[in-house]
Design an enzyme around this catalytic site. Structure first.
Site, short mmCIF file in Angstrom:
data_model
loop_
_atom_site.label_atom_id
_atom_site.label_comp_id
_atom_site.label_asym_id
_atom_site.label_seq_id
_atom_site.Cartn_x
_atom_site.Cartn_y
_atom_site.Cartn_z
N ARG A 154 0.77 -1.35 -0.07
CA ARG A 154 -0.10 -0.10 -0.02
C ARG A 154 0.78 1.29 -0.03
O ARG A 154 0.36 2.30 0.41
CB ARG A 154 -0.89 -0.08 1.14
CG ARG A 154 -1.95 -1.22 1.02
CD ARG A 154 -3.01 -0.97 2.10
NE ARG A 154 -3.96 -2.21 2.11
CZ ARG A 154 -5.03 -2.22 1.13
NH1 ARG A 154 -5.16 -1.43 0.39
NH2 ARG A 154 -5.93 -3.32 1.19
N GLY B 176 2.54 1.22 3.93
CA GLY B 176 3.03 0.03 4.27
C GLY B 176 2.44 -1.28 3.45
O GLY B 176 2.24 -1.06 2.17
N ASP C 217 8.70 -4.79 -7.05
CA ASP C 217 9.79 -5.82 -7.41
C ASP C 217 10.66 -6.13 -6.15
O ASP C 217 11.24 -7.29 -5.78
CB ASP C 217 10.41 -5.87 -8.48
CG ASP C 217 9.47 -5.66 -9.60
OD1 ASP C 217 8.27 -6.19 -9.68
OD2 ASP C 217 10.01 -5.10 -10.97
N SER D 286 14.61 1.29 -1.56
CA SER D 286 14.38 1.46 -2.99
C SER D 286 13.86 2.54 -3.48
O SER D 286 14.42 3.46 -4.50
CB SER D 286 14.06 0.25 -3.64
OG SER D 286 12.38 0.48 -3.56
N ARG E 122 16.13 6.21 -3.99
CA ARG E 122 16.98 6.02 -4.87
C ARG E 122 16.65 6.18 -6.52
O ARG E 122 15.57 5.44 -6.47
CB ARG E 122 18.00 5.04 -4.57
CG ARG E 122 18.42 5.00 -3.41
CD ARG E 122 19.34 3.82 -3.07
NE ARG E 122 19.93 3.66 -1.67
CZ ARG E 122 20.38 2.58 -0.93
NH1 ARG E 122 20.63 1.45 -1.91
NH2 ARG E 122 20.98 2.64 -0.21
#
Length: 316
Positions: free
Chosen positions: A224, A228, A255, A285, A288
């Site tokens: 979500r 979270g 992913d 992730s 970045r």
């Protein structure tokens, strides 16, 4: 020793895609052209991303896919091997290029993506099945909807008992009927985002319970975003929170989550702890740029590598 030979492993079957990025202040409207502030190339594809996320956490990992016979192929194989990923079951499509994605990212991390699968769609189903037929108990097979479902279904049906099937039904459309519905029934853990949940089950708790009933494992994890992830299984539902961060690029965050969860489950981690770790990896992730290059290692997260037990270490 290859990961599948005597070691429980994470096996990701699907696409390797070359991602071509454009970064700008905002995304173009239909029919509009805007100037980009930066451009870059990175490696991606849902299955390849999952493999990188799992391998960086220490899980023995294998990627099974089809690459083109162009210049991207040796680069792709070298990048995956450098991550410690086994690519021995990859194949090559003659006369077809490796897939490409064009990814536009705005200043707030929003994205617009268009993908041409190229060789990724040409993995023979028999080869996908053969790659998992001898996996030991405790391995985790990760499948998505990014390649033809016949390929993923062949792998799911060939997986031995005791191999957990983690399925990300993305895109969701093909999973509403036919082979897609049959593949859902093979899933031990279903991981999907809110849009995919709405497409497959609707937005009410009863619909989510119905979706759980269509899977083998009756376990659904819904990502979500900034809120979270929600776990729904026979024990009820639980929401795992994530910290607020400055979002740079959300491409590939799902992913990252899936690969981290697969690595945790393969190491014997419980579902709740595994989802917490997956949330942590996905959160890093999005701070970045790019997909796989943005994923953190176990050392960066301050945790021990998720090597887990090998078959030889399991009690008789």
């Amino acid at each position: 020793m290859r990961p599948g030979a005597g070691l429980m492993t994470v096996v990701a079957i699907g696409a390797y895609i070359v991602d071509l990025y454009m970064f700008g202040d905002r995304l173009p409207e239909p029919g509009e052209s805007v100037n980009a502030a930066d451009y870059a190339t990175a490696h991606g594809g849902k299955a390849a991303n999952v493999a990188v996320a799992a391998a960086r956490l220490g899980a023995p990992t294998s990627f099974v896919g089809c690459l083109g016979d162009d210049g991207a192929r040796p680069v792709a194989l070298a990048e995956l091997r450098a991550e410690g990923i086994d690519v021995g079951d990859c194949t090559t499509a003659i006369g077809v290029a490796t897939g490409r994605s064009f990814v536009c990212v705005d200043a707030g991390g929003g994205q617009l993506v268009m993908t041409w699968p190229g060789a990724a769609d040409l993995l023979p189903p028999a080869q996908a099945a053969a790659a998992v037929a001898d996996l030991p108990t405790g391995s985790v097979l990760v499948l998505q909807g990014e390649i033809p479902l016949e390929i993923s279904y062949a792998a799911a049906t060939a997986a031995p008992a005791g191999v957990r099937v983690l399925l990300n039904p993305s895109p969701a459309g093909p999973f509403r009927e036919g082979t897609g519905k049959e593949l859902l029934a093979r899933a031990d853990v279903l991981v999907l985002n809110e849009g995919e949940l709405s497409a497959l089950a609707g937005d009410t708790p009863g619909d989510l319970d119905d979706l759980r009933g269509r899977t083998r494992g009756r376990t659904v994890v819904v990502t979500r975003g900034e809120h979270g992830a929600e776990i729904a299984d026979d024990g009820g539902t639980m929401l795992i929170d994530v910290p607020s961060v400055r979002v740079v690029d959300t491409t590939g965050a799902g992913d990252a989550f899936t690969g981290a969860l697969a690595a945790a489950l393969r190491a014997g981690t419980g579902l709740v702890r595994g989802v917490r770790l997956a949330c942590q990896v996905a959160t890093v992730s999005v701070t970045r740029r790019f997909c796989a290059p943005s994923y953190p290692s176990a050392a960066e997260l301050g945790i021990a590598p998720l090597h887990g037990p090998s078959v030889q270490e399991r009690p008789a």
